[in-house]
Design a protein around this motif. Structure first.
Motif, mmCIF file in Angstrom:
data_model
loop_
_atom_site.group_PDB
_atom_site.id
_atom_site.type_symbol
_atom_site.label_atom_id
_atom_site.label_comp_id
_atom_site.label_asym_id
_atom_site.label_seq_id
_atom_site.Cartn_x
_atom_site.Cartn_y
_atom_site.Cartn_z
ATOM 1 N N LYS A 2 42.505 -24.782 52.211
ATOM 2 C CA LYS A 2 42.934 -23.547 51.564
ATOM 3 C C LYS A 2 44.079 -23.799 50.590
ATOM 4 O O LYS A 2 44.148 -23.171 49.518
ATOM 5 N N ASP A 3 44.982 -24.722 50.927
ATOM 6 C CA ASP A 3 46.099 -25.035 50.026
ATOM 7 C C ASP A 3 45.580 -25.576 48.689
ATOM 8 O O ASP A 3 46.032 -25.161 47.619
ATOM 9 N N LEU A 4 44.640 -26.509 48.754
ATOM 10 C CA LEU A 4 44.074 -27.075 47.531
ATOM 11 C C LEU A 4 43.271 -26.018 46.771
ATOM 12 O O LEU A 4 43.368 -25.899 45.538
ATOM 13 N N PHE A 5 42.506 -25.222 47.498
ATOM 14 C CA PHE A 5 41.674 -24.200 46.859
ATOM 15 C C PHE A 5 42.545 -23.155 46.153
ATOM 16 O O PHE A 5 42.262 -22.758 45.011
ATOM 17 N N LEU B 102 34.194 -27.771 51.263
ATOM 18 C CA LEU B 102 35.481 -28.010 51.908
ATOM 19 C C LEU B 102 35.860 -26.814 52.784
ATOM 20 O O LEU B 102 35.861 -25.669 52.329
ATOM 21 N N LYS B 103 36.211 -27.084 54.033
ATOM 22 C CA LYS B 103 36.613 -26.018 54.966
ATOM 23 C C LYS B 103 38.060 -25.639 54.685
ATOM 24 O O LYS B 103 38.926 -26.500 54.483
ATOM 25 N N MET B 104 38.327 -24.344 54.714
ATOM 26 C CA MET B 104 39.646 -23.841 54.348
ATOM 27 C C MET B 104 40.682 -24.054 55.465
ATOM 28 O O MET B 104 41.878 -24.199 55.183
ATOM 29 N N LEU C 263 42.107 -34.274 54.411
ATOM 30 C CA LEU C 263 41.813 -35.663 54.768
ATOM 31 C C LEU C 263 41.141 -35.785 56.123
ATOM 32 O O LEU C 263 40.597 -36.852 56.440
ATOM 33 N N ASP C 264 41.177 -34.703 56.930
ATOM 34 C CA ASP C 264 40.492 -34.753 58.215
ATOM 35 C C ASP C 264 39.003 -34.443 58.091
ATOM 36 O O ASP C 264 38.267 -34.563 59.077
ATOM 37 N N GLN C 265 38.582 -34.058 56.940
ATOM 38 C CA GLN C 265 37.165 -33.749 56.721
ATOM 39 C C GLN C 265 36.452 -34.966 56.145
ATOM 40 O O GLN C 265 37.086 -35.970 55.777
#
Length: 587
Positions: A44-47, A75-77, A82-84
């Motif tokens: 969510k931060d990147l999005f 990408l999950k919010m 990096l955990d994905q």
């Protein structure tokens, strides 16, 4: 090899976690963005950072997609980036795309940037044939795309060939018709010219309104199998779930609207759809991989939430956005009307200026024509004066010639009187000549009669001579037969005759001349026949190539055979003509 690769990837992941930041590259439909992100950032931060950079507030339609092995994932919010299962190489590449599509673009899309991003994504999918589009719709969509890029159509600016480098139609549509690029451009330009007066945003919205009615618009397809093992396609869109045949992505076999689905779940590779009607059968299917099931479930949840959200009252944030959008549109409308009025006034002023310039040029042309006419009239006056002077001189000359003609006429009268006297003498001489001619004619007639008489006498003399010779022959023959015992050398010399003395030349000069003329005509006839035959052979050679053998009649075939054998009517006649006796016998 595999263990070494896993060890390397684990090392890279470890090094990335030990570092405080990592680099990402966000690929949007217009450009690429690069950011340096903290390790602890969640999706969510990147999005949110990307949305703030783009100025996008309608974030619920979009997501960050990345490639993983032979499929894609979003990408999950709520999890750290990096955990994905994101790519391990830096910069990490994400694609900022529309994840969910609106049911009605005109009602749901509020911001211009949202509309523009949807327009670019749908256009790309149509051109890459991920969305099937009929040819006629492709041309119309291309005309709106051209209007969104170039603005209003202007024949002075948008000349033939201005779309030569643009990619506007799917290759399937281009290959479907025997049309040149110029012909396609002509049809697109004809539609483009009709969109005059629209803004870029309006053209893009018209594009989306047409595209959202296409069968494959907004549908995500997944390969599945039912309980019987039959291959099928599962389609997920804003309205619900659809089941397709593998070779037909346009017409679903059956559909499950979101308001009729009670529950969706999966266990390992098995996916279950439970209808709202508990009496209805539960639909189960299997997908190829667990990751695909996760993706399907994620899309189902997102589309279902938006489906229910559309049917509720808008949130305060959305109402505020729509109010701002309406105010912005109203402001743009007023500004556009003002610009339109200014443009119209400017065009009218330009037309008035052009009219004044045209009128000025016309007046200048008229003044130039008047000056030229005045100059021509002056030249004409000078020419007329010169002609008058010449006419006066010619009148004097004619008067002089008239006087000379009068003198000449008097002389001719005197000459005529003399001529009458001479004519009288001439007539007298003519009478005398006529008399001499009559006398000569009489003399000629008399001489002709004498010649005729002499000719008659000559014929009679020849006849008498012939009779005398015959008589002499008879006498000689009798004398020989009367004295047979007399020796030949004892005969008197005066009674011996030779054949030369008794022969007479009966050849006629006229007959010789006639024979020569006949022989000459025969030679000329043979030469003409030969020339005619050569002409016929030459003509036959020229037209032989144009002849249709199948149209020859039996007579034509016989004629050709005779010609090849060298026979003709005359040669055939000589061959088949029998003797007189044979003819009589045949009769």
């Amino acid at each position: 090899m595999a263990s070494a690769l896993a060890a390397k990837m684990g090392f890279n992941s470890l090094m990335r976690k030990q570092a405080k930041t990592f680099n990402v590259r966000i690929s949007t439909m217009e450009s690429d963005l690069e950011f340096s992100c903290e390790v602890k950032w969640k999706g969510k931060d990147l999005f949110d950072l990307v949305c703030r950079t783009l100025g996008l507030r309608e974030t619920w339609f979009f997501g960050l997609r990345y490639n993983i092995k032979d499929t894609v994932a979003w990408l999950k919010m709520d999890k750290k980036v990096l955990d994905q299962e994101v790519p391990k190489e830096e910069p990490i590449i994400f694609h900022f795309l529309a994840k969910f599509y609106p049911e009605n673009a005109e009602e749901e899309l509020v911001q211009d940037i949202t509309q523009h991003l949807f327009f670019l994504q749908v256009k790309k999918k149509i051109l890459e044939e991920e969305i099937h589009c009929p040819p006629e719709a492709s041309v119309l969509l291309a005309s709106y795309a051209v209007h969104a890029e170039y603005g209003d159509y202007d024949p002075a600016v948008h000349k033939p060939g201005f779309l030569a480098e643009e990619e506007l139609l799917p290759k399937r549509v281009i290959n479907l018709y025997q049309m040149t690029p110029e012909m396609w451009e002509e049809r697109i330009t004809a539609c483009y010219a009709e969109h005059r007066g629209r803004t870029r945003d309006e053209a893009e919205m018209e594009y989306l309104k047409i595209a959202q009615d296409l069968d494959m618009y907004g549908v995500n397809y997944f390969l599945i199998r039912n309980k019987k093992g039959t291959d099928l396609l599962l389609g997920v869109d804003a309205l619900g779930l659809h089941i397709y045949e593998p070779d037909n992505k346009l017409t679903p076999k059956c559909s499950f609207p979101w308001n009729e689905i009670r529950n969706i779940s999966y266990s390992d590779k098995e996916f279950t759809i439970k209808p709202l009607d508990k009496k209805a059968n539960v639909f189960k299917f299997n997908s190829s991989r667990l990751r695909v099931n996760k993706l399907i479930l994620q899309l189902c949840i997102g589309n279902h939430d938006l489906f229910m959200r559309r049917r509720r009252v808008d949130s305060l944030e959305v109402q505020q956005m729509k109010a701002q959008a309406r105010e912005e549109r109203a402001r743009k409308q007023v500004e556009r009307q003002r610009l339109q009025r200014e443009k119209q006034l400017r065009e009218e002023a330009e037309r008035a200026r052009d009219e004044l310039e045209r009128r000025l040029i016309q007046l200048q042309d008229e003044a130039d024509m008047a000056n030229e006419a005045l100059l021509r009239s002056e030249q004409t006056a000078d020419l007329l004066a010169e002609k008058a002077q010449i006419a006066e001189e010619e009148a004097k000359l004619l008067a002089q010639k008239a006087a000379e003609a009068e003198t000449e006429m008097q002389r001719i009268k005197v000459t005529a009187i003399r001529g009458q006297e001479e004519r009288r003498l001439m007539e007298q001489k003519m009478l005398e000549a006529k008399m001499v001619a009559l006398k000569m004619a009489e003399e000629s007639e008399r001489r002709a009669k004498e010649a005729e008489q002499l000719k008659q006498d000559l014929l009679e003399a020849r006849d008498s001579e012939r009779r005398a010779k015959n008589k002499l022959l008879e006498i000689t023959s009798k004398a020989v037969y009367m004295s047979p015992g007399l020796a030949p050398d004892s005969m008197p010399q005066d009674v011996s005759f030779s054949r030369e003395n008794l022969s007479f030349d009966f050849k006629d000069t006229d007959m010789k001349r006639l024979s020569m003329e006949i022989e000459k005509e025969k030679v000329e006839y043979m030469e003409k026949s030969k020339h005619l035959q050569e002409q016929l052979n030459e003509l036959k050679t020229e037209i032989e190539s144009l002849k249709l053998k199948e149209r020859e009649t039996p007579l034509d075939i016989i004629h050709n055979q005779n010609t090849e054998q060298g026979t003709s009517k005359h040669s055939n006649f000589k061959k088949v003509t029998p003797s007189s006796a044979a003819c009589i016998k045949c009769i």
